[in-house]
Design an enzyme around this catalytic site. Structure first.
Site, PDB file in Angstrom:
ATOM      1  N   TYR A   1      52.093  41.587  45.559  1.00 54.04           N
ATOM      2  CA  TYR A   1      50.913  40.811  45.121  1.00 54.04           C
ATOM      3  C   TYR A   1      51.347  39.466  44.553  1.00 54.04           C
ATOM      4  O   TYR A   1      50.887  38.403  45.006  1.00 54.04           O
ATOM      5  CB  TYR A   1      50.114  41.601  44.077  1.00 54.04           C
TER       6      TYR A   1
ATOM      7  N   LYS B   1      34.365  38.671  52.016  1.00 53.31           N
ATOM      8  CA  LYS B   1      34.510  39.633  53.112  1.00 53.31           C
ATOM      9  C   LYS B   1      33.899  40.993  52.765  1.00 53.31           C
ATOM     10  O   LYS B   1      33.729  41.839  53.635  1.00 53.31           O
ATOM     11  CB  LYS B   1      36.016  39.797  53.382  1.00 53.31           C
TER      12      LYS B   1
ATOM     13  N   THR C   1      47.750  33.132  39.326  1.00 52.62           N
ATOM     14  CA  THR C   1      47.951  34.132  38.275  1.00 52.62           C
ATOM     15  C   THR C   1      49.257  33.899  37.528  1.00 52.62           C
ATOM     16  O   THR C   1      50.224  33.369  38.107  1.00 52.62           O
ATOM     17  CB  THR C   1      47.970  35.547  38.909  1.00 52.62           C
ATOM     18  N   ASP C   2      49.300  34.349  36.288  1.00 49.05           N
ATOM     19  CA  ASP C   2      50.554  34.240  35.517  1.00 49.05           C
ATOM     20  C   ASP C   2      51.635  35.163  36.080  1.00 49.05           C
ATOM     21  O   ASP C   2      52.815  35.016  35.735  1.00 49.05           O
ATOM     22  CB  ASP C   2      50.307  34.542  34.032  1.00 49.05           C
ATOM     23  N   GLU C   3      51.244  36.099  36.967  1.00 53.24           N
ATOM     24  CA  GLU C   3      52.240  37.035  37.502  1.00 53.24           C
ATOM     25  C   GLU C   3      53.278  36.335  38.373  1.00 53.24           C
ATOM     26  O   GLU C   3      54.332  36.904  38.656  1.00 53.24           O
ATOM     27  CB  GLU C   3      51.561  38.161  38.298  1.00 53.24           C
TER      28      GLU C   3
ATOM     29  N   SER D   1      52.808  37.081  47.060  1.00 46.42           N
ATOM     30  CA  SER D   1      51.825  36.450  47.965  1.00 46.42           C
ATOM     31  C   SER D   1      51.072  35.334  47.238  1.00 46.42           C
ATOM     32  O   SER D   1      50.728  34.314  47.833  1.00 46.42           O
ATOM     33  CB  SER D   1      50.853  37.503  48.516  1.00 46.42           C
ATOM     34  N   LYS D   2      50.820  35.518  45.945  1.00 43.69           N
ATOM     35  CA  LYS D   2      50.120  34.477  45.179  1.00 43.69           C
ATOM     36  C   LYS D   2      51.039  33.258  44.981  1.00 43.69           C
ATOM     37  O   LYS D   2      50.598  32.110  45.070  1.00 43.69           O
ATOM     38  CB  LYS D   2      49.662  35.016  43.821  1.00 43.69           C
TER      39      LYS D   2
ATOM     40  N   ASN E   1      49.839  48.024  25.960  1.00 45.11           N
ATOM     41  CA  ASN E   1      48.844  48.833  26.677  1.00 45.11           C
ATOM     42  C   ASN E   1      48.328  50.003  25.841  1.00 45.11           C
ATOM     43  O   ASN E   1      47.120  50.265  25.790  1.00 45.11           O
ATOM     44  CB  ASN E   1      49.446  49.384  27.978  1.00 45.11           C
TER      45      ASN E   1
HETATM   46  P1  NAD Z   1      38.707  41.273  42.791  1.00 41.73           P
HETATM   47  O1  NAD Z   1      39.640  42.161  43.538  1.00 41.73           O
HETATM   48  O2  NAD Z   1      37.774  41.853  41.796  1.00 41.73           O
HETATM   49  O3  NAD Z   1      37.806  40.442  43.833  1.00 41.73           O
HETATM   50  C1  NAD Z   1      38.333  39.887  44.995  1.00 41.73           C
HETATM   51  C2  NAD Z   1      37.167  39.476  45.885  1.00 41.73           C
HETATM   52  O4  NAD Z   1      37.713  38.822  47.051  1.00 41.73           O
HETATM   53  C3  NAD Z   1      36.332  40.659  46.396  1.00 41.73           C
HETATM   54  O5  NAD Z   1      34.958  40.344  46.299  1.00 41.73           O
HETATM   55  C4  NAD Z   1      36.747  40.789  47.854  1.00 41.73           C
HETATM   56  O6  NAD Z   1      35.721  41.310  48.698  1.00 41.73           O
HETATM   57  C5  NAD Z   1      37.072  39.354  48.212  1.00 41.73           C
HETATM   58  N1  NAD Z   1      38.022  39.249  49.340  1.00 41.73           N
HETATM   59  C6  NAD Z   1      39.168  39.932  49.506  1.00 41.73           C
HETATM   60  N2  NAD Z   1      39.746  39.590  50.676  1.00 41.73           N
HETATM   61  C7  NAD Z   1      38.944  38.641  51.233  1.00 41.73           C
HETATM   62  C8  NAD Z   1      39.014  37.879  52.425  1.00 41.73           C
HETATM   63  N3  NAD Z   1      40.033  38.042  53.284  1.00 41.73           N
HETATM   64  N4  NAD Z   1      38.037  36.978  52.680  1.00 41.73           N
HETATM   65  C9  NAD Z   1      37.001  36.832  51.818  1.00 41.73           C
HETATM   66  N5  NAD Z   1      36.870  37.536  50.681  1.00 41.73           N
HETATM   67  C10 NAD Z   1      37.840  38.426  50.393  1.00 41.73           C
HETATM   68  O7  NAD Z   1      39.642  40.160  42.125  1.00 41.73           O
HETATM   69  P2  NAD Z   1      39.517  39.422  40.706  1.00 41.73           P
HETATM   70  O8  NAD Z   1      40.149  40.253  39.669  1.00 41.73           O
HETATM   71  O9  NAD Z   1      38.127  38.929  40.555  1.00 41.73           O
HETATM   72  O10 NAD Z   1      40.486  38.181  40.970  1.00 41.73           O
HETATM   73  C11 NAD Z   1      39.995  36.984  41.556  1.00 41.73           C
HETATM   74  C12 NAD Z   1      41.133  35.988  41.682  1.00 41.73           C
HETATM   75  O11 NAD Z   1      41.683  35.718  40.395  1.00 41.73           O
HETATM   76  C13 NAD Z   1      42.297  36.490  42.531  1.00 41.73           C
HETATM   77  O12 NAD Z   1      42.764  35.415  43.302  1.00 41.73           O
HETATM   78  C14 NAD Z   1      43.346  36.917  41.525  1.00 41.73           C
HETATM   79  O13 NAD Z   1      44.634  36.757  42.055  1.00 41.73           O
HETATM   80  C15 NAD Z   1      43.093  35.947  40.398  1.00 41.73           C
HETATM   81  N6  NAD Z   1      43.419  36.404  39.032  1.00 41.73           N
HETATM   82  C16 NAD Z   1      42.924  37.599  38.567  1.00 41.73           C
HETATM   83  C17 NAD Z   1      43.178  37.959  37.239  1.00 41.73           C
HETATM   84  C18 NAD Z   1      42.650  39.246  36.665  1.00 41.73           C
HETATM   85  O14 NAD Z   1      43.001  39.606  35.552  1.00 41.73           O
HETATM   86  N7  NAD Z   1      41.783  39.978  37.347  1.00 41.73           N
HETATM   87  C19 NAD Z   1      43.943  37.126  36.415  1.00 41.73           C
HETATM   88  C20 NAD Z   1      44.441  35.924  36.941  1.00 41.73           C
HETATM   89  C21 NAD Z   1      44.157  35.579  38.252  1.00 41.73           C
HETATM   90  O1  DAU Z   2      48.072  38.750  34.714  1.00 44.73           O
HETATM   91  C1  DAU Z   2      47.112  38.516  35.679  1.00 44.73           C
HETATM   92  C2  DAU Z   2      46.990  39.725  36.584  1.00 44.73           C
HETATM   93  O2  DAU Z   2      46.417  40.760  35.813  1.00 44.73           O
HETATM   94  C3  DAU Z   2      46.147  39.451  37.818  1.00 44.73           C
HETATM   95  O3  DAU Z   2      46.811  38.492  38.618  1.00 44.73           O
HETATM   96  C4  DAU Z   2      45.919  40.738  38.625  1.00 44.73           C
HETATM   97  O4  DAU Z   2      45.031  40.481  39.692  1.00 44.73           O
HETATM   98  C5  DAU Z   2      45.307  41.772  37.704  1.00 44.73           C
HETATM   99  O5  DAU Z   2      45.136  42.987  38.387  1.00 44.73           O
HETATM  100  C6  DAU Z   2      46.195  41.985  36.477  1.00 44.73           C
HETATM  101  O6  DAU Z   2      47.455  42.590  36.833  1.00 44.73           O
HETATM  102  P1  DAU Z   2      48.096  43.780  35.952  1.00 44.73           P
HETATM  103  O7  DAU Z   2      49.011  44.522  36.802  1.00 44.73           O
HETATM  104  O8  DAU Z   2      48.575  43.263  34.651  1.00 44.73           O
HETATM  105  O9  DAU Z   2      46.727  44.596  35.649  1.00 44.73           O
HETATM  106  P2  DAU Z   2      46.335  46.152  35.718  1.00 44.73           P
HETATM  107  O10 DAU Z   2      44.929  46.226  35.232  1.00 44.73           O
HETATM  108  O11 DAU Z   2      46.657  46.766  37.012  1.00 44.73           O
HETATM  109  O12 DAU Z   2      47.310  46.787  34.616  1.00 44.73           O
HETATM  110  C7  DAU Z   2      47.389  46.289  33.297  1.00 44.73           C
HETATM  111  C8  DAU Z   2      48.512  47.039  32.582  1.00 44.73           C
HETATM  112  O13 DAU Z   2      48.108  48.409  32.419  1.00 44.73           O
HETATM  113  C9  DAU Z   2      49.816  47.082  33.339  1.00 44.73           C
HETATM  114  O14 DAU Z   2      50.882  47.028  32.411  1.00 44.73           O
HETATM  115  C10 DAU Z   2      49.798  48.429  34.036  1.00 44.73           C
HETATM  116  C11 DAU Z   2      49.033  49.302  33.060  1.00 44.73           C
HETATM  117  N1  DAU Z   2      48.240  50.406  33.650  1.00 44.73           N
HETATM  118  C12 DAU Z   2      47.378  50.095  34.653  1.00 44.73           C
HETATM  119  C13 DAU Z   2      46.608  51.081  35.248  1.00 44.73           C
HETATM  120  C14 DAU Z   2      45.664  50.750  36.381  1.00 44.73           C
HETATM  121  C15 DAU Z   2      48.344  51.702  33.157  1.00 44.73           C
HETATM  122  O15 DAU Z   2      49.121  51.964  32.208  1.00 44.73           O
HETATM  123  N2  DAU Z   2      47.585  52.674  33.747  1.00 44.73           N
HETATM  124  C16 DAU Z   2      46.719  52.425  34.771  1.00 44.73           C
HETATM  125  O16 DAU Z   2      46.087  53.395  35.271  1.00 44.73           O
END
Ligand code: NAD
Ligand code: DAU
Length: 339
Positions: free
Chosen positions: A153, A34, A125-127, A156-157, A252
């Site tokens: 978040y 999107k 996700t592990d969350e 919803s997952k 962290n």
């Molecule tokens: P991100 O936020 O970087 O990317 C999400 C992408 O989805 C974006 O390109 C966005 O434009 C697209 N998107 C959002 N809403 C949409 C919609 N309605 N239709 C089509 N596209 C849409 O996310 P990420 O960190 O790459 O995470 C990807 C997936 O992995 C997610 O499902 C997240 O829950 C999961 N995940 C992330 C992590 C992490 O550490 N980042 C860890 C475990 C699981």
């Molecule tokens: O575990 C998987 C998840 O990891 C994914 O499902 C999520 O999409 C991804 O965003 C991530 O979630 P977290 O909440 O763990 O990630 P975030 O990068 O937001 O934060 C990591 C840790 O750092 C968390 O303990 C919060 C802390 N934090 C984060 C930010 C943005 C800070 O201390 N300061 C910050 O400014």
């Protein structure tokens, strides 16, 4: 073979597209995205002109568009990365998380039911397991750990995971689910912990650490996640959940210190700020199932992976400068101003 990757203009989805096209140039990869604030078309520039790649701008909740796409392209594999993914944003505005993460998954599952696919993979996700206490390092999330969500978040997952499982049981959908720990690597959006700290350090700005900085995350290099998903698509058992993580737990504050050290910046840049609401204390994955069934093990150690990531952010300043100079500024002010 055609593979549909949703959310492929985001962090993990784009890395997955690069990974797949590199390993399987004979396949056709279609990206449906999107392009929300987190999606970035410039990320996909390296593959945009490839005859094996097609980009479609669209919402996974848009049934008409999704059905049309399935009808015309008949994907054999579908991997759903598309999501609202940032916990902090889910606290200030939950609705879009429910819409995309739950209803979007529902739309994709319906399309799979209507047109048939070889595999549907839900990137979860592990969350969904909530958190673990800091004083019990012997505890890990297994696939049998109860769902115990903390944020809109993660709720919803988890809801989407349950829907996927219902489609397996009721309609025989050929679906699998993976639950990965925190990813890091190139192209991660600057709102997330590691890129945020890297960019602020490079700009000599304060590094906002939530609460006491002792929360623990289990970090995995993004390519290791991509490889795990491929193994699940090819050999994972239908209806199964696979946890993905590499026993790489870091507090962290220690990650922040490492980033500062690598970038040659002083620790005085650390600024403790008020905690995230409902902040999960510790995540830690038990990856035994994916290791035993599919032979997956992480290949990238944290210090090497972090060095590669820092190098990428140093070499790709225009990519993140474009982001942080736009509407992100407003977001940053709202989230961190006076915190
Ligand atoms: P991100 O936020 O970087 O990317 C999400 C992408 O989805 C974006 O390109 C966005 O434009 C697209 N998107 C959002 N809403 C949409 C919609 N309605 N239709 C089509 N596209 C849409 O996310 P990420 O960190 O790459 O995470 C990807 C997936 O992995 C997610 O499902 C997240 O829950 C999961 N995940 C992330 C992590 C992490 O550490 N980042 C860890 C475990 C699981
Ligand atoms: O575990 C998987 C998840 O990891 C994914 O499902 C999520 O999409 C991804 O965003 C991530 O979630 P977290 O909440 O763990 O990630 P975030 O990068 O937001 O934060 C990591 C840790 O750092 C968390 O303990 C919060 C802390 N934090 C984060 C930010 C943005 C800070 O201390 N300061 C910050 O400014």
């Amino acid at each position: 073979m055609t593979i549909l990757v949703t959310g492929g203009a985001g962090f993990i989805g784009s890395n997955f597209i690069f990974y797949w096209l590199d390993k399987h140039p004979e396949d056709k990869v279609i990206c449906l995205d999107k392009l929300t604030y987190a999606g970035n078309l410039s990320t996909l520039r390296p593959v945009m002109d490839s005859p094996s790649f097609k980009f479609v701008k669209g919402d996974i909740c848009d049934k008409k568009l999704v059905f049309e796409l399935f009808k015309n392209e008949r994907p054999e594999y579908v991997v759903n990365f598309a999501a609202e993914s940032h916990v902090d944003r889910s606290i200030t505005g939950p609705e879009v998380f429910l819409q995309t993460n739950y209803m979007g998954t529902a739309t994709l599952l319906e399309a799979c039911r209507e047109f048939g696919v070889g595999r549907y993979h839900q990137v979860s996700t592990d969350e969904v397991y909530g958190d673990l206490p800091l004083d019990r390092p012997d505890l890990f999330f297994t696939e049998d750990s109860p769902l115990h969500t903390s944020s809109p978040y993660s709720a919803s997952k988890a809801a989407a995971d349950l829907l996927v499982q219902s489609y397996v049981r009721t309609f025989g959908a050929p679906a699998t689910i993976s639950r990965c720990s925190n990813n890091y690597g190139p192209y991660q959006f600057p709102e997330k912990f590691i890129p945020l700290m890297v960019i602020n350090a490079l700009n000599d700005e304060p590094l906002p650490v939530y609460g006491d900085g002792l929360n623990v995350r289990d970090w995995l290099f993004v390519e290791d996640h991509c490889r795990a998903i491929e193994l699940i698509l090819r050999g994972g058992r239908v209806g199964e959940i696979y946890n993905i993580g590499g026993h790489n737990e870091w507090r962290n504050i220690d990650v922040v210190r490492l980033v500062l050290q690598e970038l040659n910046r002083p620790e005085s840049l650390v600024q403790y700020v008020s905690d995230r609401k409902g902040h999960d204390r510790r995540y830690a994955i038990d990856p035994e199932k994916i290791r035993d069934e599919l032979g997956w093990l992480p290949q990238t150690g944290f210090e090497g992976g972090l060095k590669r990531t820092l190098r990428w952010y140093l070499d790709n300043r225009p990519w993140w400068r474009d982001i942080v100079s736009g509407e992100y500024r407003e977001y940053y002010q709202k989230m961190y101003g006076g915190r």
